[in-house]
Design an enzyme around this catalytic site. Structure first.
Site, PDB file in Angstrom:
ATOM      1  N   HIS A 199       9.113  -4.107  14.441  1.00  0.00           N
ATOM      2  CA  HIS A 199       8.480  -3.191  13.504  1.00  0.00           C
ATOM      3  C   HIS A 199       9.466  -2.108  13.062  1.00  0.00           C
ATOM      4  O   HIS A 199      10.550  -1.942  13.641  1.00  0.00           O
ATOM      5  CB  HIS A 199       7.238  -2.572  14.140  1.00  0.00           C
ATOM      6  N   GLU A 202       9.503   1.100  13.354  1.00  0.00           N
ATOM      7  CA  GLU A 202       9.845   2.121  14.331  1.00  0.00           C
ATOM      8  C   GLU A 202      10.972   1.664  15.260  1.00  0.00           C
ATOM      9  O   GLU A 202      11.844   2.446  15.646  1.00  0.00           O
ATOM     10  CB  GLU A 202       8.607   2.481  15.167  1.00  0.00           C
ATOM     11  N   CYS A 222       4.596  -0.277  19.566  1.00  0.00           N
ATOM     12  CA  CYS A 222       5.571   0.706  19.078  1.00  0.00           C
ATOM     13  C   CYS A 222       5.364   2.069  19.734  1.00  0.00           C
ATOM     14  O   CYS A 222       6.303   2.855  19.851  1.00  0.00           O
ATOM     15  CB  CYS A 222       5.472   0.840  17.566  1.00  0.00           C
ATOM     16  N   THR A 257      -7.376 -25.508 -15.801  1.00  0.00           N
ATOM     17  CA  THR A 257      -6.032 -25.045 -16.134  1.00  0.00           C
ATOM     18  C   THR A 257      -4.999 -26.127 -15.838  1.00  0.00           C
ATOM     19  O   THR A 257      -4.053 -26.342 -16.604  1.00  0.00           O
ATOM     20  CB  THR A 257      -5.694 -23.766 -15.347  1.00  0.00           C
ATOM     21  N   ARG A 300       4.455 -13.154  -8.870  1.00  0.00           N
ATOM     22  CA  ARG A 300       4.297 -14.346  -8.033  1.00  0.00           C
ATOM     23  C   ARG A 300       5.161 -14.260  -6.780  1.00  0.00           C
ATOM     24  O   ARG A 300       4.775 -14.746  -5.717  1.00  0.00           O
ATOM     25  CB  ARG A 300       4.691 -15.600  -8.825  1.00  0.00           C
ATOM     26  N   TRP A 311       3.378 -19.597 -26.653  1.00  0.00           N
ATOM     27  CA  TRP A 311       3.084 -18.647 -25.577  1.00  0.00           C
ATOM     28  C   TRP A 311       2.269 -17.492 -26.126  1.00  0.00           C
ATOM     29  O   TRP A 311       2.530 -17.025 -27.243  1.00  0.00           O
ATOM     30  CB  TRP A 311       4.364 -18.118 -24.950  1.00  0.00           C
ATOM     31  N   ALA A 343      -3.133 -13.238 -20.000  1.00  0.00           N
ATOM     32  CA  ALA A 343      -2.506 -12.771 -21.234  1.00  0.00           C
ATOM     33  C   ALA A 343      -3.419 -13.161 -22.380  1.00  0.00           C
ATOM     34  O   ALA A 343      -3.948 -14.281 -22.414  1.00  0.00           O
ATOM     35  CB  ALA A 343      -1.128 -13.408 -21.410  1.00  0.00           C
ATOM     36  N   ARG A 363       9.997 -18.456 -10.796  1.00  0.00           N
ATOM     37  CA  ARG A 363      11.281 -18.703 -11.438  1.00  0.00           C
ATOM     38  C   ARG A 363      11.895 -17.361 -11.844  1.00  0.00           C
ATOM     39  O   ARG A 363      11.521 -16.772 -12.846  1.00  0.00           O
ATOM     40  CB  ARG A 363      11.101 -19.622 -12.653  1.00  0.00           C
TER      41      ARG A 363
END
Length: 375
Positions: free
Chosen positions: A53, A55, A87, A199, A187, A173, A157, A210
């Site tokens: 962690h 710390e 911790c 979709t 992403r 687009w 969009a 990408r």
């Protein structure tokens, strides 16, 4: 209450924590700074689950200088054994005299117990410095801990007249190059992408990250809502060159063992109960939470978005508005379904940011009912 130096050191801790954005799930992003005589003598952040962690890194960097020093941490130090030791014991053993934490850990295994252990050991503990910034940084982790499901961001969009595609179905687009690049950065930060089967059938997307010129890139888990397993086995999402798994959620009444998808590499079929005519998205999100997924990005389509809004599981909306008009009464909008009958029933969104990416306007906001942060 907080001095200028207190705020400066916590700001540094927050910046350190953000260096691990998208890499710590199911753990939170945490940064820590050790300060002695007004100077930073050690700092660190939690890079990923299973590693030390923040710390620990900060205390190791400070060494003997940690004795009698202050430590600034963006989240309450843990006091339990998980993948790593507590911790709190490291802090006490190092001789730290004062601990400043941005906010308490929502993990029920901690939830104030870390503070109590430190106080019992005689340390001065102060909580609440830059709490809003710290909670915003870990909004996915907080949702995951308090609701048992991932934080859900819906992204779309659309054109100026509210269309996500032409009536013909063409959508390439809607947004500009700058917006599309920003989406790939998003992403790169989430645990999973979720789309509906519509979709996949219409756009045949890769659903990969990408980012040109960056070495720190990874593909999120792909999740497809496909009640009746209509996704073709030759869909590009299965053959993108990525070894990232694809999970397909279908109705538990479907004979999924006979589906051609059952033999596709890196594909797992998830039979789930129905809600209405499709997979229960709440049951799916609960399962994702059980698997350690803390942040899901919804990328369409309109039917999936409407289902998520209807079940009130969307936490945040990111909308790209392109300065173009396509018209068409049958052209799809971002949110489909039957819609609401009265304007008074509309899902309220609190806008937190309006910006510009190229020619596109970016609008971000939180669903008011699901907001983690105080008003």
């Amino acid at each position: 209450m907080w001095s200028e130096s207190d705020q400066r050191f916590m700001e540094r801790a927050l910046k350190l924590a953000a260096l691990a954005r998208g890499r710590t799930s199911p753990n939170p992003m945490v940064g820590a700074v050790v300060v002695k005589d007004g100077a930073i003598v050690g700092e660190g952040y939690h890079p990923r689950a299973g590693e030390p962690h923040a710390e620990v890194f900060a205390l190791e960097a400070a060494g003997d200088l940690a004795h009698g020093a202050d430590i600034y941490v963006t989240l309450e130090p843990c006091n339990h054994f998980g993948r790593t030791p507590p911790c709190t014991r490291k802090i006490i053993a190092a001789g730290i005299k004062r601990v400043v934490a941005a906010h308490l850990d929502p993990n029920p295994l901690v939830a104030g117990n870390g503070v109590r252990e430190l106080c019992a050991a005689g340390l001065v503990v102060e909580v609440g410095l830059k709490v809003d910034q710290a909670r915003l940084l870990n909004e996915a982790f907080i949702t995951y801990m308090t609701k048992g499901r991932p934080f859900v961001t819906a992204k779309w969009a659309m054109t100026l007249d509210g269309k996500i595609a032409c009536a013909s179905g063409d959508s390439r687009w809607v947004s500009g190059q700058s917006s599309r690049q920003w989406v790939h950065e998003l992403r790169n930060e989430v645990d999973a992408l979720m789309v509906g089967v519509g979709t996949v059938l219409v756009d045949d997307p890769l659903l990969t990250t990408r980012l040109h010129g960056s070495s720190n890139v990874r593909d999120p888990i792909r999740v497809i809502l496909d009640s009746h397993l209509r996704t073709p086995a030759n869909a590009r999402v299965f053959h993108s060159g990525s070894h990232t798994p694809t999970w397909i959620a279908c109705l538990d009444t479907v004979d999924h063992k006979l589906s051609p998808l059952a033999t596709v590499p890196n594909v797992e079929i998830l039979p789930l109960p129905a809600y209405g005519d499709s997979v229960d998205i709440c049951a799916l999100l609960s399962l994702l939470g059980q698997r350690g997924v803390t942040h899901v990005l919804l990328e369409g389509g309109a039917t999936l978005n409407y289902g998520a809004f209807s079940r009130q599981v969307i936490d945040k909306v990111v909308c790209f508005v392109s300065p173009k008009v396509v018209g068409g009464a049958s052209a799809p909008s971002p949110v489909g379904g039957d819609g609401l009958r009265e304007m008074s029933m509309a899902w309220p969104i609190d806008i937190c940011r309006i910006g510009q990416l190229g020619e596109d306007t970016v609008i971000e906001g939180y669903l008011r009912r699901n907001k983690c942060l105080p008003d």
